[in-house]
Design a protein around this motif. Structure first.
Motif, mmCIF file in Angstrom:
data_model
loop_
_atom_site.group_PDB
_atom_site.id
_atom_site.type_symbol
_atom_site.label_atom_id
_atom_site.label_comp_id
_atom_site.label_asym_id
_atom_site.label_seq_id
_atom_site.Cartn_x
_atom_site.Cartn_y
_atom_site.Cartn_z
ATOM 1 N N GLU A 19 12.324 19.381 -63.003
ATOM 2 C CA GLU A 19 12.348 20.650 -62.254
ATOM 3 C C GLU A 19 11.499 21.692 -62.986
ATOM 4 O OE1 GLU A 19 13.523 20.876 -59.276
ATOM 5 O OE2 GLU A 19 14.673 19.018 -59.218
ATOM 6 N N GLU A 52 11.804 26.461 -58.595
ATOM 7 C CA GLU A 52 11.948 25.225 -59.371
ATOM 8 C C GLU A 52 12.666 25.493 -60.694
ATOM 9 O OE1 GLU A 52 11.604 22.540 -57.991
ATOM 10 O OE2 GLU A 52 10.163 22.855 -56.399
ATOM 11 N N HIS A 55 16.208 25.559 -59.884
ATOM 12 C CA HIS A 55 16.738 24.192 -59.708
ATOM 13 C C HIS A 55 17.113 23.600 -61.069
ATOM 14 C CE1 HIS A 55 14.267 23.578 -55.736
ATOM 15 N NE2 HIS A 55 15.219 24.483 -55.610
ATOM 16 N N GLN A 129 15.602 19.067 -50.744
ATOM 17 C CA GLN A 129 14.378 18.265 -50.701
ATOM 18 C C GLN A 129 13.868 18.084 -49.271
ATOM 19 O OE1 GLN A 129 13.569 18.805 -54.084
ATOM 20 N NE2 GLN A 129 12.147 17.325 -53.226
ATOM 21 N N GLU A 132 12.056 21.265 -48.697
ATOM 22 C CA GLU A 132 10.842 21.344 -49.526
ATOM 23 C C GLU A 132 9.733 20.460 -48.956
ATOM 24 O OE1 GLU A 132 10.864 23.771 -51.910
ATOM 25 O OE2 GLU A 132 11.461 22.739 -53.748
HETATM 26 FE FE LIG Z 1 13.144 21.289 -57.264
#
Ligand SMILES: [Fe+2]
Ligand SMILES: [Fe+2]
Length: 176
Positions: A19, A52, A55, A129, A132
């Motif tokens: 990440e 990110e 995350h 995800q 994303e």
């Molecule tokens: Fe991520």
């Protein structure tokens, strides 16, 4: 609750690294866009880089909450140069697909380990995800439509749209 198993903690620490690498890669892409005078794309990738990092922190906090040891691993230098905005968007899409595979691998491991708490935490990432990949793929498609000299006006319009993306930021500073 029993503390997190060693295998699971190790795999999650590895994911924290991925990440953070994603964050590093997207910040490098943001820098590339700043250099090509596409401030909207630069903004979009910068927000992505911050997400990110969040995350990574989510997983880091989880390992600590579960009584594990968060071990920070080395992060590679990200790519520095790309040939075009389309090339960057395609790289983002590919990278997100790779991360989806890593998340799925973690789900498999948590299932094998019968680690329900980790499984539940990972569900957020499974959903994230999907979003994303969908976002990255949309930008790839849009850039394919505007590529070439004639699309330069459309490229600037897309840049303006991406520049308006609001940051979805949560504080990442609360220490355990
Ligand atoms: Fe991520
Ligand atoms: Fe991502």
């Amino acid at each position: 609750m029993a503390p997190i198993g060693e295998r699971m903690a190790k795999a999650l620490n590895e994911q924290v690294k991925w990440e953070l690498f994603s964050s590093y890669l997207y910040l490098s892409m943001s820098a590339y866009f700043s250099g090509t005078k596409l401030p909207g794309f630069a903004h979009w990738m910068r927000v992505q880089a911050q997400e990110e990092l969040m995350h990574g922190m989510k997983i880091y906090d989880f390992v600590i909450d579960r009584g594990g040891r968060a071990e920070l691993l080395a992060i590679d230098k990200p790519q520095f140069e790309w040939g075009s905005p389309l090339e960057v968007a395609e790289a983002v899409y590919d990278h997100e697909k790779k991360v989806t595979g890593l998340i799925n691998g973690l789900v498999d491991l948590a299932t094998e380990e019968k680690d329900h708490a980790t499984l539940s935490m990972l569900q957020w990432f499974v959903k994230e995800q999907v979003e994303e990949e969908a976002n990255a793929s949309k930008i790839v498609e849009k850039l394919k439509m505007v590529s070439g000299e004639k699309g330069i006006g459309a490229l600037f319009m897309l840049d303006r749209d991406l520049g308006e993306r609001p940051p979805k930021l949560q504080p990442v500073v609360a220490a355990k």
